[in-house]
Scaffold this motif. Structure first.
Motif, PDB file in Angstrom:
ATOM      1  N   UNK A 168       0.473  -1.194   0.139  1.00 43.66           N
ATOM      2  CA  UNK A 168      -0.629   0.085   0.199  1.00 43.66           C
ATOM      3  C   UNK A 168       1.028   1.379   0.147  1.00 43.66           C
ATOM      4  N   UNK A 169       0.278   2.345  -0.760  1.00 47.13           N
ATOM      5  CA  UNK A 169       1.569   3.962   0.273  1.00 47.13           C
ATOM      6  C   UNK A 169       0.878   4.011   1.384  1.00 47.13           C
ATOM      7  N   UNK A 170       1.972   4.996   1.528  1.00 46.13           N
ATOM      8  CA  UNK A 170       1.699   5.743   2.705  1.00 46.13           C
ATOM      9  C   UNK A 170       0.248   5.975   3.014  1.00 46.13           C
ATOM     10  N   UNK A 171      -0.493   6.351   2.955  1.00 53.81           N
ATOM     11  CA  UNK A 171      -1.716   7.081   3.329  1.00 53.81           C
ATOM     12  C   UNK A 171      -2.411   6.088   3.512  1.00 53.81           C
ATOM     13  N   UNK A 172      -2.770   4.693   2.157  1.00 55.75           N
ATOM     14  CA  UNK A 172      -3.143   3.318   2.526  1.00 55.75           C
ATOM     15  C   UNK A 172      -3.627   3.308   3.759  1.00 55.75           C
TER      16      UNK A 172
END
Length: 253
Positions: free
Chosen positions: A137-141
């Motif tokens: 996942x991305x950092x935001x996810x």
């Protein structure tokens, strides 16, 4: 009411908190502000029991949190840390970790735990990520997955340490709205945040720290009018009224 009275504590014999006192009411967001190294994160860790208080009192609705075993405290206080290692597990599994305080050994998830995890994923609109490994996942996810874990813990007190870190601006607004929804549901929401403008526009109460102590606590209006933010940060906090509300911004002193 969550009340911290004259709390001292720290790490490895070094005192970081020097008689901190503040309060957080149910149904309100309390933002804890202060320069780097002033003890904000240490305070949150002390409330949830990661760091031991050497003196002082921490009570929730009159009950002594410091006297509770860690498992019982985790049923009352959830904590979203600023920095975390990313384990090799799926989103659903990390959210289920929020149910650990309610399980006996060996930990076997109940139908209730899985239902709560599904409900939280639906609320945060991340159901499609349930089987995705965190590392993909991305950092935001990833941040949203950890916020979901804190929500699944279903505690009276929710401690958020820099919850908007790694998030793009639209997701920052989404997370802050979620914090507002938690408060509206009657939770005590205590949030450490470095973005002074966002804090002043989001919080119901602001607690300002410096050098391990509390400088002032009150509404954003009171804290702004005191001039304490300017003195503590060495900046000039200004505001304009637009759309029927105050918008805050910082300039150089």
């Amino acid at each position: 009411m969550l009340e911290i009275r004259n709390v001292c504590g720290g790490y490895s014999g070094k005192e970081v908190l020097h008689g901190v006192s503040l309060r957080a009411e149910a149904g309100r967001i309390t933002a804890v502000l202060g320069p780097n190294g002033c003890g904000k994160s240490t305070l949150l860790k002390t409330i949830c029991g990661i760091v031991a208080a050497s003196s002082g009192q921490i009570t929730l609705n009159g009950g002594d949190l410091l006297a509770l075993p860690q498992k019982q405290r985790a049923q009352r206080v959830s904590y979203l840390a600023q920095n975390r290692q990313i384990p090799d597990i799926t989103v659903e599994r990390i959210i289920l970790h929020g149910r650990f305080p309610y399980l006996n050994y060996p930990r076997r998830y109940r139908a209730e735990d899985r239902r709560i995890a599904r409900d939280v994923m639906e609320r945060l609109k991340i159901t499609e990520l349930a089987e995705t490994p965190l590392g993909c996942l991305s950092g935001g996810q990833q941040q949203k997955a950890y916020i979901a874990m804190a929500l699944a813990q279903d505690t009276d007190v929710v401690l958020l340490d820099e919850p908007t870190t790694y998030l793009d601006v639209p997701y920052q607004f989404q997370v802050l709205r979620q914090a507002g929804m938690l408060a509206a549901a009657g939770k005590h929401v205590v949030m450490v945040i470095h973005d002074l403008s966002r804090a002043m526009e989001t919080a119901d109460e602001v607690a300002l720290m410096k050098d391990g102590g509390t400088v002032i606590q009150g509404t954003p209006e009171r804290v702004y009018c005191s001039g304490a933010l300017d003195k503590v940060f060495g900046i000039k906090m200004e505001r304009i009224q637009t759309g029927g509300r105050w918008r805050y911004f910082c300039t150089e002193a």
